[in-house]
Design an enzyme around this catalytic site. Sequence first.
Site, PDB file in Angstrom:
ATOM      1  N   CYS A   1       0.948  -0.705   0.265  1.00 56.02           N
ATOM      2  CA  CYS A   1      -0.048  -0.110   0.172  1.00 56.02           C
ATOM      3  C   CYS A   1       0.715   1.127  -0.049  1.00 56.02           C
ATOM      4  CB  CYS A   1      -0.901  -0.638   1.281  1.00 56.02           C
ATOM      5  SG  CYS A   1      -1.800   1.495   1.489  1.00 56.02           S
TER       6      CYS A   1
ATOM      7  N   GLU B   1      -6.991   2.309 -13.219  1.00 55.00           N
ATOM      8  CA  GLU B   1      -6.741   3.618 -12.543  1.00 55.00           C
ATOM      9  C   GLU B   1      -5.245   4.418 -12.456  1.00 55.00           C
ATOM     10  OE1 GLU B   1      -8.378   2.582  -7.405  1.00 55.00           O
ATOM     11  OE2 GLU B   1      -5.867   1.997  -8.069  1.00 55.00           O
TER      12      GLU B   1
ATOM     13  N   TYR C   1      -9.182  -3.140 -11.474  1.00 60.43           N
ATOM     14  CA  TYR C   1      -8.997  -1.537 -10.779  1.00 60.43           C
ATOM     15  C   TYR C   1      -7.551  -0.919 -10.854  1.00 60.43           C
ATOM     16  CZ  TYR C   1      -8.074  -2.011  -6.004  1.00 60.43           C
ATOM     17  OH  TYR C   1      -7.271  -2.474  -4.283  1.00 60.43           O
TER      18      TYR C   1
ATOM     19  N   LYS D   1      -0.103   5.826  -5.525  1.00 66.13           N
ATOM     20  CA  LYS D   1      -1.636   5.418  -6.865  1.00 66.13           C
ATOM     21  C   LYS D   1      -2.339   7.207  -6.805  1.00 66.13           C
ATOM     22  CE  LYS D   1      -5.588   3.883  -5.416  1.00 66.13           C
ATOM     23  NZ  LYS D   1      -5.511   3.046  -5.719  1.00 66.13           N
TER      24      LYS D   1
ATOM     25  N   GLU E   1     -25.742  14.663  -1.454  1.00 66.15           N
ATOM     26  CA  GLU E   1     -27.085  14.682  -1.412  1.00 66.15           C
ATOM     27  C   GLU E   1     -27.918  14.200  -2.036  1.00 66.15           C
ATOM     28  OE1 GLU E   1     -28.886  18.760  -1.894  1.00 66.15           O
ATOM     29  OE2 GLU E   1     -27.582  19.656  -2.453  1.00 66.15           O
TER      30      GLU E   1
ATOM     31  N   HIS F   1     -26.559  21.488   1.033  1.00 74.81           N
ATOM     32  CA  HIS F   1     -26.728  21.470  -0.024  1.00 74.81           C
ATOM     33  C   HIS F   1     -25.653  22.493  -0.186  1.00 74.81           C
ATOM     34  CE1 HIS F   1     -28.617  22.631  -3.605  1.00 74.81           C
ATOM     35  NE2 HIS F   1     -28.628  23.587  -3.155  1.00 74.81           N
TER      36      HIS F   1
ATOM     37  N   CYS G   1      -2.003   2.267  -2.686  1.00 79.71           N
ATOM     38  CA  CYS G   1      -2.812   3.287  -2.898  1.00 79.71           C
ATOM     39  C   CYS G   1      -2.475   4.530  -2.372  1.00 79.71           C
ATOM     40  CB  CYS G   1      -3.261   2.778  -1.136  1.00 79.71           C
ATOM     41  SG  CYS G   1      -3.894   1.471  -0.480  1.00 79.71           S
TER      42      CYS G   1
END
Length: 526
Positions: free
Chosen positions: A90, A235, A231, A98, A506, A501, A95
Amino acid sequence: MEAEHKIISNNPVADGVPSPTKEVTMADARLVDAEEPEDHTYDYDLIVIGGGSGGLAAAKEAGRLGKKVALLDFVVPTPTGTTWGLGGTCVNVGCIPKKLMHQAALLGESLKDAQHYGWAVPDNVNHDWEKMVNAVQDHIGSLNWGYRVALREKNVNYLNAYGVFVDSHTLECTDRAKKVTRVTARRFLVATGGRPKYPDIPGDREFGITSDDFFSLPTPPGKTLVVGASYVALECAGFVRGLGYDTTVMVRSILLRGFDQQLANMIGQYMECHGIKFVRSAVPTKVEKLESGKLRVTFQQDGVEGVEEYDTVMWAIGREAETKKIGLDKAGVQVDRIGKIHTVMERTNVPHIYAIGDIIVDEPSQRSLELTPVAIKAGILLVRRLYAGSTQPMDYINVPTTVFTPIEYGAIGYSEEDAIAQFGEDNLEIYHSYFKPLEWTIAERDDNVCYAKLICDKRDSERVVGFHVLGPNAGEITQGFGTAMKAGATKSTFDATVGIHPTTAEEFTTLEVTKRSGVEAQKKGC
Ligand code: FAD
Ligand code: NA7
């Protein structure tokens, strides 16, 4: 002997309600491997093999609890010689680099947005690959150092050596200088993670690289081929294109196997619209290096041979568990056909040997989730059960995740396909909506490429069993809704939640259109 268990899912989005194949008892949860004496005739109370996400977290926790702990970490260099420091996949080659390179690509897009907002950004802004790589590697270097310090602070003995079991209580450790020593422990935790696969075709290791090499490439990748549609593949292809390089993805079958296919295909469309080329139904058959320095890739596409030249060829065709060369057979630990260790409460079939992270299949849930936070949480909870009287098990269900493609995809629970298979189409209500973030309006970005979907179980008060969001900051959005899903949120809980908002999150508080209704889910205005 091989374990015969089938992996039902290796993907967090296939999660949902628990479907235990075994009754898990509180005795399992405490995991008192009491047949072994607790006396200290061993060198250590616990030896952790692997200093990645899971191993580091577990070793530090055991050290904090006053146990005598050693942690081994050793990186076998890639075929092109890349190697790295303490911290595992990672931090060094996963991670962290990346996400930072994804951010570099997003900033490039923001520069274009900025012009619409009045910033006088010149049209031909260049990106400096070397500067980015150096900055990323410097950050990683500081993390490597931080881990060493943290281990020392927790009194964990760090051994930069490769560990192989010679029997179930003894490990042979070989360091960089090939010096061999033996250490013994009352308990072991195997956290050796995985490494990228190669396709085993001529030229793959000589001329191709993997994610293990990519993030430290000293020179720009140039025209790049990414092979695979996982992925990791999408990615990496996403940020390479975002940084301005000609990018092609070679896809054998579908995009993002195991993830919701509607969203996977929307990601593919978005990437194609943003300049990434896809070669579909194709597999490479050889790579050669030309005198020009270019890499010539031969591939089969629907039975027809094709060739194309690239500067960089990256394999992202899956990862292999690092369990085959560490003497697990000598210790009596069983692995399955693909090298994964099947565990109950992170315990292997040998009572005093435990395993966490990318190398395990959790037997009760049949999940094999290759994610950093899963490895960390499982490691910490295990150590607390072993040494602090805890009974809390790791929960592998409804783990949130995000794919950091140019348009991000966050998911929790079931994909639509898996939900239909599990619950039956008639028992599901699926609410959905396309949307456009407010910030994209002035920036004149695409309409209706962002998407929200909730999959609800009608028989259980419309409990949400699948959450899917495609849009900016999907990771940040999904993390919060992960808590709601853990708490058993239903559609009415989402409806009763007051939105913030103006945000994109939302959207989930106002979903009305069901797929069943056939009513248009695309937005016509703000
Ligand atoms: P690892 O972190 O792989 O650590 C294992 C360590 O053990 C390594 O340092 C290895 O060298 C060492 N080792 C192996 N064998 C031995 C031995 N015999 N003796 C001594 N040491 C040994 N996850 C996310 O959650 N989010 C993401 O965004 C994400 N992005 C990713 C991007 C990429 C490109 C990749 C490849 C992975 C990504 N992951 C992501 C997955 C994540 O990196 C892994 O799930 C995680 O690192 C697994 O942790 P682990 O402890 O099981 O093993
Ligand atoms: P995955 O999720 O195992 O996906 C492998 C991908 O590579 C998938 O698209 C495969 O296509 C493709 N593939 C596999 N073999 C080949 C060959 N020989 N040629 C072409 N394409 C191939 O791998 P990842 O690396 O993304 O992820 C593994 C874990 O690492 C992940 O969970 C993260 O936590 C980190 P298929 O769909 O099988 O046709």
